[in-house]
Design a protein around this motif. Structure first.
Motif, PDB file in Angstrom:
ATOM      1  N   ILE A   1     -26.884  60.921  10.528  1.00 42.25           N
ATOM      2  CA  ILE A   1     -27.650  61.637  11.573  1.00 42.25           C
ATOM      3  C   ILE A   1     -28.963  61.967  11.001  1.00 42.25           C
ATOM      4  N   GLY A   2     -28.503  62.659   9.783  1.00 43.21           N
ATOM      5  CA  GLY A   2     -29.678  63.345   8.792  1.00 43.21           C
ATOM      6  C   GLY A   2     -30.770  62.338   8.343  1.00 43.21           C
ATOM      7  N   ALA A   3     -30.207  61.294   7.965  1.00 46.99           N
ATOM      8  CA  ALA A   3     -31.057  60.243   7.572  1.00 46.99           C
ATOM      9  C   ALA A   3     -32.016  59.601   8.548  1.00 46.99           C
ATOM     10  N   HIS A   4     -31.587  59.293   9.547  1.00 42.26           N
ATOM     11  CA  HIS A   4     -32.117  59.002  10.563  1.00 42.26           C
ATOM     12  C   HIS A   4     -33.070  60.396  11.429  1.00 42.26           C
ATOM     13  N   GLU A   5     -33.004  61.403  11.009  1.00 45.38           N
ATOM     14  CA  GLU A   5     -33.682  62.453  11.478  1.00 45.38           C
ATOM     15  C   GLU A   5     -33.851  62.726  12.934  1.00 45.38           C
ATOM     16  N   ARG A   6     -32.217  62.649  13.328  1.00 48.13           N
ATOM     17  CA  ARG A   6     -31.805  62.565  14.593  1.00 48.13           C
ATOM     18  C   ARG A   6     -31.494  64.286  14.903  1.00 48.13           C
ATOM     19  N   MET A   7     -32.534  65.075  14.706  1.00 52.31           N
ATOM     20  CA  MET A   7     -32.206  66.492  14.482  1.00 52.31           C
ATOM     21  C   MET A   7     -31.729  67.064  16.053  1.00 52.31           C
TER      22      MET A   7
ATOM     23  N   PRO B   1     -25.415  50.410  14.576  1.00 52.36           N
ATOM     24  CA  PRO B   1     -24.575  49.352  14.088  1.00 52.36           C
ATOM     25  C   PRO B   1     -24.263  49.144  12.538  1.00 52.36           C
ATOM     26  N   HIS B   2     -25.047  49.753  11.833  1.00 49.48           N
ATOM     27  CA  HIS B   2     -24.850  49.716  10.334  1.00 49.48           C
ATOM     28  C   HIS B   2     -24.050  50.597   9.779  1.00 49.48           C
ATOM     29  N   CYS B   3     -23.293  51.506  10.830  1.00 52.55           N
ATOM     30  CA  CYS B   3     -22.147  52.417  10.586  1.00 52.55           C
ATOM     31  C   CYS B   3     -20.946  51.773  10.913  1.00 52.55           C
TER      32      CYS B   3
ATOM     33  N   LEU C   1     -32.289  53.233   3.975  1.00 49.65           N
ATOM     34  CA  LEU C   1     -33.067  53.146   5.276  1.00 49.65           C
ATOM     35  C   LEU C   1     -34.541  53.243   5.158  1.00 49.65           C
ATOM     36  N   GLY C   2     -35.085  53.713   4.129  1.00 45.29           N
ATOM     37  CA  GLY C   2     -36.619  53.794   3.606  1.00 45.29           C
ATOM     38  C   GLY C   2     -37.003  52.227   3.440  1.00 45.29           C
ATOM     39  N   ARG C   3     -35.940  51.473   2.844  1.00 48.84           N
ATOM     40  CA  ARG C   3     -36.351  50.210   2.533  1.00 48.84           C
ATOM     41  C   ARG C   3     -35.615  49.210   3.475  1.00 48.84           C
ATOM     42  N   LYS C   4     -35.193  49.670   4.713  1.00 43.95           N
ATOM     43  CA  LYS C   4     -34.746  48.977   5.648  1.00 43.95           C
ATOM     44  C   LYS C   4     -33.961  47.931   5.316  1.00 43.95           C
ATOM     45  N   ASP C   5     -33.152  48.047   4.576  1.00 41.53           N
ATOM     46  CA  ASP C   5     -32.039  47.324   4.109  1.00 41.53           C
ATOM     47  C   ASP C   5     -30.478  47.751   4.664  1.00 41.53           C
ATOM     48  N   TYR C   6     -30.399  47.218   5.872  1.00 37.36           N
ATOM     49  CA  TYR C   6     -29.404  47.639   6.618  1.00 37.36           C
ATOM     50  C   TYR C   6     -27.828  47.216   5.999  1.00 37.36           C
ATOM     51  N   GLU C   7     -27.985  46.113   5.411  1.00 30.87           N
ATOM     52  CA  GLU C   7     -26.767  45.470   4.868  1.00 30.87           C
ATOM     53  C   GLU C   7     -26.444  46.461   3.767  1.00 30.87           C
ATOM     54  N   ALA C   8     -27.104  46.780   3.020  1.00 31.26           N
ATOM     55  CA  ALA C   8     -27.063  47.760   1.646  1.00 31.26           C
ATOM     56  C   ALA C   8     -26.695  49.041   2.318  1.00 31.26           C
ATOM     57  N   TYR C   9     -27.292  49.705   3.340  1.00 33.10           N
ATOM     58  CA  TYR C   9     -27.105  50.939   4.156  1.00 33.10           C
ATOM     59  C   TYR C   9     -25.431  50.831   4.435  1.00 33.10           C
ATOM     60  N   ASN C  10     -25.111  49.617   5.135  1.00 35.26           N
ATOM     61  CA  ASN C  10     -23.535  49.582   5.613  1.00 35.26           C
ATOM     62  C   ASN C  10     -22.665  49.485   4.315  1.00 35.26           C
ATOM     63  N   ARG C  11     -23.066  48.975   3.151  1.00 35.14           N
ATOM     64  CA  ARG C  11     -22.372  49.019   1.941  1.00 35.14           C
ATOM     65  C   ARG C  11     -22.062  50.369   1.324  1.00 35.14           C
ATOM     66  N   VAL C  12     -23.193  51.205   1.389  1.00 35.69           N
ATOM     67  CA  VAL C  12     -23.266  52.711   0.813  1.00 35.69           C
ATOM     68  C   VAL C  12     -22.409  53.520   1.900  1.00 35.69           C
ATOM     69  N   PHE C  13     -22.543  53.171   3.159  1.00 29.35           N
ATOM     70  CA  PHE C  13     -21.594  53.921   4.324  1.00 29.35           C
ATOM     71  C   PHE C  13     -20.252  53.698   3.782  1.00 29.35           C
ATOM     72  N   ASN C  14     -19.775  52.609   3.590  1.00 27.70           N
ATOM     73  CA  ASN C  14     -18.366  52.297   3.847  1.00 27.70           C
ATOM     74  C   ASN C  14     -17.745  52.827   2.363  1.00 27.70           C
TER      75      ASN C  14
END
Length: 514
Positions: free
Chosen positions: A151-157, A213-215, A75-88
């Motif tokens: 939720i934590g990574a996006h800081e939606r506390m 969407p990246h989830c 998320l810090g790199r703003k690489d949402y494709e990699a984010y989705n791979r990590v998530f899955n």
């Protein structure tokens, strides 16, 4: 850190503190009523058998940390494709872990509950309902970890705040309804708690699916990333299991030597600890994502600064309620509970002291997780924590008092934190001498200064509601003064003055314009 980061941490901390304050009040009242409606023995059974829920909550939160580390970096790199791979890939890992938990729980765990724990035969049927409900809650919590970490990574506390408040009010409603329940109250309570957890988790999953969407769940596979995440999660799991065994293993040892009544006393102590630690949990939860992002950005000086300050502030936040609780625990428990279990007073004081010692661990653990190199750290610290149970068992076996396991636990908490500091030096370049000077020494000085006035009040006044109020007010005033004069350095005091000055300046300007 820039001003935006500070504002984000402050805003997230505020959300979590609103939740904390309300849920703490509701939780304390709920605990009082559940002890009243279940009785000491059933309350003890729920704490020893339902302790699986507590043990696995460590597992779930730990997996959130492990997965969150990878998600926050992407998320810090703003690489949402990699984010989705990590998530899955994390979903695949969690589903595998959930399956393993079910297999172990329904074989070895079921055998242990039914043959080794000290539970009256007449209550064994209800105990099994508690156990099965705990397994279901655990499995769903494990599967939810990628969503909670998102939720934590996006800081939606604020989402955590809403969920926490919803759970607190739901539990209160269930407890009140139990007084009119014609069926087995212990079994119904366990099933109802499972239902509350399922609703809470379902809400988090739906929120993530709608907001991010990246989830999206996709058949991603990356062998290298899977091996990296599985290794990281596996070693983190080792440390979490060690912590859970240290915590709940002591509960089992106490059951073997004291029965359900001793578990009830420890359950009361843990309720107080939960209320107190929620004060620091909100702050540390708001700081953790920023620690990880600072390290991922290779801003080592900012990482060390935030580590030092968050450790120190966490201790100060905990110290303020801890002092009056330790002094007035007998009176507080008599006000709170209809019947105070034997040993509850002593156990609570020891648990609060242990909590003060372990509060330093949160920021250091987050920093070590951010490095990604946790194998030897988890082996060393996990092994230390696992020694807690056999040492406690041996000491009770030779005839030492029932409170000795709590002293053993305090010792290993301190030893494990010392080990974390060594690994922070090796993996994150942190100076142990600087940490001891900036954090530990200042915390000890503030503690010593804060104890003087409450001690004088405690011995000068009789045990009454007036003394409770006077001692608590004096603690707040003297501890705040000690923190300002002795606990904060010059830069921290200037920073706070600037925030207060800017805030009041805006208020004054608005009033003047109006």
């Amino acid at each position: 850190m820039d001003a935006a980061d500070n504002r984000r941490i402050a805003r997230n901390t505020l959300f979590l503190y609103i939740r904390t304050f309300v849920t703490m009040l509701i939780g304390l009242y709920t605990s009082r009523k559940i002890l009243e409606v279940l009785g000491v023995d059933d309350f003890g059974i729920y704490n020893i058998v339902g302790g699986v829920i507590v043990m696995m909550s460590f597992l779930s939160s730990s997996m959130n940390v492990a997965i969150g580390r990878y998600l926050t970096v992407e998320l810090g790199r703003k690489d949402y494709e990699a984010y989705n791979r990590v998530f899955n890939i994390s979903l695949i890992i969690q589903l595998s872990l959930a399956l393993a938990v079910v297999l172990i729980a329904e074989t070895v765990g079921l055998w242990f509950v039914n043959t080794q724990l000290v539970i009256p035969e007449a209550r064994m049927h209800a105990a099994n309902w508690v156990y099965q409900a705990a397994i279901v809650t655990t499995v769903i919590s494990i599967i939810n970890s990628p969503f909670g970490a998102t939720i934590g990574a996006h800081e939606r506390m604020h989402i955590y705040a809403y969920v926490g408040l919803g759970e607190a009010f739901a539990k209160l409603a269930i407890v009140i309804s139990l007084f009119w329940c014609p069926w087995d109250k212990l079994a119904i309570w366990a099933i109802a708690m499972m239902g509350v957890s399922l609703l809470s988790i379902s809400f988090q999953i739906l929120y993530c699916r709608r907001q991010f969407p990246h989830c999206a769940i996709r058949p991603h596979w990356d062998r290298g990333m899977f091996r990296s995440m599985a290794s990281f999660s596996g070693w983190n799991l080792f440390g979490t299991v060690a912590w859970a065994l240290k915590d709940q293993g002591v509960n089992v040892v106490l059951n073997l030597f004291g029965g359900p009544a001793i578990n009830a006393a420890r359950g009361v102590a843990l309720q107080v600890r939960g209320a107190v630690t929620s004060l620091t949990g909100g702050f540390q939860g708001a700081v953790s994502p920023q620690l990880t992002k600072n390290f991922a950005a290779n801003d080592i000086s900012a990482t060390h600064l935030l580590l030092f300050r968050s450790s120190k502030i966490s201790f100060f936040l905990l110290l303020i309620p801890a002092i009056p609780i330790c002094f007035e625990i007998s009176y507080l428990l008599s006000l709170w509970l209809v019947k105070v279990p034997d040993y509850a007073t002593l156990f609570t004081v020891l648990v609060v002291i242990e909590t003060l010692c372990e509060v330093f661990g949160g920021p250091t653990i987050t920093t070590l997780m951010a490095t990604g190199h946790i194998k030897w750290y988890q082996i060393v610290v996990g092994s230390l924590l696992m020694l807690n149970v056999p040492v406690a068992y041996v000491l009770l076996r030779v005839g030492l008092p029932i409170y000795v396991p709590f002293l053993v636990s305090i010792f290993f908490v301190i030893a494990s934190q010392g080990s974390r500091l060594i690994f922070c030096r090796r993996l994150a370049g942190m100076s142990i001498r600087a940490y001891l000077s900036a954090v530990v020494s200042r915390c000890l000085i503030v503690t010593a200064a804060s104890l003087i006035v409450p001690t004088l009040i405690y011995f000068a006044m009789p045990e009454t509601l007036l003394r409770l109020f006077v001692l608590s007010a004096a603690t707040i005033c003297t501890t705040a003064a000690a923190i300002w004069l002795l606990g904060l350095d010059r830069n921290e005091r200037t920073f706070i003055r600037n925030i207060i000055g800017a805030k009041f300046g805006r208020i004054f300007n608005k009033t003047h314009i109006a």
